[in-house]
Design a protein around this motif. Structure first.
Motif, PDB file in Angstrom:
ATOM      1  N   GLU A   3      -7.165  -4.727 -18.560  1.00  0.00           N
ATOM      2  CA  GLU A   3      -6.249  -4.537 -17.441  1.00  0.00           C
ATOM      3  C   GLU A   3      -7.005  -4.543 -16.111  1.00  0.00           C
ATOM      4  N   LEU A   4      -6.463  -5.280 -15.152  1.00  0.00           N
ATOM      5  CA  LEU A   4      -6.963  -5.305 -13.775  1.00  0.00           C
ATOM      6  C   LEU A   4      -5.833  -4.789 -12.893  1.00  0.00           C
ATOM      7  N   VAL A   5      -6.130  -3.855 -11.992  1.00  0.00           N
ATOM      8  CA  VAL A   5      -5.084  -3.263 -11.158  1.00  0.00           C
ATOM      9  C   VAL A   5      -5.523  -3.312  -9.696  1.00  0.00           C
ATOM     10  N   PHE A   6      -4.562  -3.596  -8.823  1.00  0.00           N
ATOM     11  CA  PHE A   6      -4.861  -3.783  -7.402  1.00  0.00           C
ATOM     12  C   PHE A   6      -3.824  -3.071  -6.539  1.00  0.00           C
ATOM     13  N   TRP A   7      -4.301  -2.480  -5.447  1.00  0.00           N
ATOM     14  CA  TRP A   7      -3.426  -1.936  -4.412  1.00  0.00           C
ATOM     15  C   TRP A   7      -4.227  -1.875  -3.127  1.00  0.00           C
ATOM     16  N   GLN A   8      -3.520  -1.618  -2.029  1.00  0.00           N
ATOM     17  CA  GLN A   8      -4.187  -1.545  -0.729  1.00  0.00           C
ATOM     18  C   GLN A   8      -3.815  -0.223  -0.073  1.00  0.00           C
ATOM     19  N   TYR A   9      -4.832   0.516   0.366  1.00  0.00           N
ATOM     20  CA  TYR A   9      -4.578   1.759   1.093  1.00  0.00           C
ATOM     21  C   TYR A   9      -4.191   1.444   2.528  1.00  0.00           C
ATOM     22  N   GLN A  10      -3.356   2.314   3.107  1.00  0.00           N
ATOM     23  CA  GLN A  10      -3.081   2.211   4.527  1.00  0.00           C
ATOM     24  C   GLN A  10      -4.347   2.606   5.287  1.00  0.00           C
ATOM     25  N   GLU A  11      -4.416   2.206   6.537  1.00  0.00           N
ATOM     26  CA  GLU A  11      -5.584   2.506   7.365  1.00  0.00           C
ATOM     27  C   GLU A  11      -5.878   3.999   7.370  1.00  0.00           C
ATOM     28  N   GLU A  12      -7.150   4.342   7.227  1.00  0.00           N
ATOM     29  CA  GLU A  12      -7.625   5.733   7.263  1.00  0.00           C
ATOM     30  C   GLU A  12      -7.129   6.582   6.088  1.00  0.00           C
ATOM     31  N   VAL A  13      -6.585   5.967   5.058  1.00  0.00           N
ATOM     32  CA  VAL A  13      -6.143   6.699   3.868  1.00  0.00           C
ATOM     33  C   VAL A  13      -7.128   6.416   2.742  1.00  0.00           C
ATOM     34  N   TYR A  14      -7.523   7.475   2.058  1.00  0.00           N
ATOM     35  CA  TYR A  14      -8.423   7.319   0.927  1.00  0.00           C
ATOM     36  C   TYR A  14      -8.040   8.366  -0.106  1.00  0.00           C
ATOM     37  N   LEU A  15      -7.550   7.925  -1.249  1.00  0.00           N
ATOM     38  CA  LEU A  15      -7.040   8.836  -2.276  1.00  0.00           C
ATOM     39  C   LEU A  15      -7.888   8.750  -3.535  1.00  0.00           C
ATOM     40  N   ASN A  16      -7.625   9.648  -4.463  1.00  0.00           N
ATOM     41  CA  ASN A  16      -8.292   9.611  -5.772  1.00  0.00           C
ATOM     42  C   ASN A  16      -7.768   8.394  -6.531  1.00  0.00           C
ATOM     43  N   HIS A  17      -8.652   7.437  -6.791  1.00  0.00           N
ATOM     44  CA  HIS A  17      -8.232   6.169  -7.395  1.00  0.00           C
ATOM     45  C   HIS A  17      -7.565   6.369  -8.752  1.00  0.00           C
ATOM     46  N   GLN A  18      -8.130   7.235  -9.573  1.00  0.00           N
ATOM     47  CA  GLN A  18      -7.578   7.449 -10.912  1.00  0.00           C
ATOM     48  C   GLN A  18      -6.164   8.020 -10.828  1.00  0.00           C
ATOM     49  N   LEU A  19      -5.936   8.955  -9.909  1.00  0.00           N
ATOM     50  CA  LEU A  19      -4.598   9.538  -9.756  1.00  0.00           C
ATOM     51  C   LEU A  19      -3.610   8.507  -9.216  1.00  0.00           C
ATOM     52  N   VAL A  20      -4.075   7.660  -8.300  1.00  0.00           N
ATOM     53  CA  VAL A  20      -3.217   6.578  -7.784  1.00  0.00           C
ATOM     54  C   VAL A  20      -2.837   5.659  -8.947  1.00  0.00           C
ATOM     55  N   TYR A  21      -3.827   5.256  -9.730  1.00  0.00           N
ATOM     56  CA  TYR A  21      -3.583   4.381 -10.892  1.00  0.00           C
ATOM     57  C   TYR A  21      -2.549   4.999 -11.836  1.00  0.00           C
ATOM     58  N   GLU A  22      -2.753   6.268 -12.183  1.00  0.00           N
ATOM     59  CA  GLU A  22      -1.827   6.931 -13.112  1.00  0.00           C
ATOM     60  C   GLU A  22      -0.415   6.980 -12.552  1.00  0.00           C
ATOM     61  N   ALA A  23      -0.282   7.259 -11.256  1.00  0.00           N
ATOM     62  CA  ALA A  23       1.037   7.298 -10.628  1.00  0.00           C
ATOM     63  C   ALA A  23       1.683   5.912 -10.637  1.00  0.00           C
ATOM     64  N   LEU A  24       0.895   4.879 -10.338  1.00  0.00           N
ATOM     65  CA  LEU A  24       1.438   3.523 -10.320  1.00  0.00           C
ATOM     66  C   LEU A  24       1.893   3.091 -11.710  1.00  0.00           C
ATOM     67  N   ILE A  25       1.120   3.447 -12.739  1.00  0.00           N
ATOM     68  CA  ILE A  25       1.490   3.097 -14.116  1.00  0.00           C
ATOM     69  C   ILE A  25       2.810   3.768 -14.500  1.00  0.00           C
ATOM     70  N   GLU A  26       3.020   4.980 -13.983  1.00  0.00           N
ATOM     71  CA  GLU A  26       4.274   5.708 -14.247  1.00  0.00           C
ATOM     72  C   GLU A  26       5.394   5.248 -13.312  1.00  0.00           C
ATOM     73  N   GLU A  27       5.098   4.242 -12.492  1.00  0.00           N
ATOM     74  CA  GLU A  27       6.045   3.675 -11.530  1.00  0.00           C
ATOM     75  C   GLU A  27       6.529   4.694 -10.510  1.00  0.00           C
ATOM     76  N   GLU A  28       5.625   5.604 -10.142  1.00  0.00           N
ATOM     77  CA  GLU A  28       5.921   6.576  -9.103  1.00  0.00           C
ATOM     78  C   GLU A  28       5.517   5.983  -7.754  1.00  0.00           C
ATOM     79  N   THR A  29       6.159   6.443  -6.698  1.00  0.00           N
ATOM     80  CA  THR A  29       5.795   6.015  -5.353  1.00  0.00           C
ATOM     81  C   THR A  29       4.563   6.805  -4.925  1.00  0.00           C
ATOM     82  N   VAL A  30       3.624   6.119  -4.323  1.00  0.00           N
ATOM     83  CA  VAL A  30       2.405   6.758  -3.855  1.00  0.00           C
ATOM     84  C   VAL A  30       2.350   6.628  -2.339  1.00  0.00           C
ATOM     85  N   GLU A  31       2.367   7.769  -1.647  1.00  0.00           N
ATOM     86  CA  GLU A  31       2.259   7.762  -0.191  1.00  0.00           C
ATOM     87  C   GLU A  31       0.857   7.298   0.194  1.00  0.00           C
ATOM     88  N   GLY A  32       0.769   6.456   1.215  1.00  0.00           N
ATOM     89  CA  GLY A  32      -0.531   6.029   1.703  1.00  0.00           C
ATOM     90  C   GLY A  32      -0.928   4.635   1.254  1.00  0.00           C
TER      91      GLY A  32
END
Length: 120
Positions: A3-32
């Motif tokens: 699996e290859l996964v891609f997203w783009q952070y908004q300017e000046e936003v930096y989140l925990n990548h693993q948590l972002v990935y898990e949220a995206l897999i669950e089809e949750e909205t991720v702020e930032g």
């Protein structure tokens, strides 16, 4: 499957990548995260892989029998499941997504390869 996964952070936003990935897999909205031009990305993939057999709207198969991949999109992310694809093919997919400023998150490692973007 790889699996290859891609997203783009908004300017000046930096989140925990693993948590972002898990949220995206669950089809949750991720702020930032930036909204992605999903159709443009799909068109670019179709263009680069025009010599591959298009199995359905989101899947491609190598006519030479070496691999296949399926693209799954949300407004915030692109996930590509690779089946028996060679590294060269995966590199092409990563390059396409880098055109859209979406570095690779590799959940198998797990690591996000965005050092290039942090230096800009």
């Amino acid at each position: 499957m790889y699996e290859l996964v891609f997203w783009q952070y908004q300017e000046e936003v930096y989140l925990n990548h693993q948590l972002v990935y898990e949220a995206l897999i669950e089809e949750e909205t991720v702020e930032g995260l930036e909204l992605l031009p999903v159709q443009v990305i799909l068109n670019r993939i179709a263009s680069v892989f025009s010599d591959w057999e298009k199995v359905d709207a989101d899947s491609w198969k190598n006519p030479k029998g070496k691999g296949a991949f399926q693209v799954k999109t949300t407004p915030l992310s692109v996930a590509i499941d690779c089946y028996g694809t060679q590294g060269k093919t995966m590199d092409k997919l990563v390059s396409i997504m880098e055109e859209f400023k979406c570095p690779l998150f590799d959940p198998q490692v797990p690591a996000r390869y965005d050092e290039y973007y942090e230096e800009e």
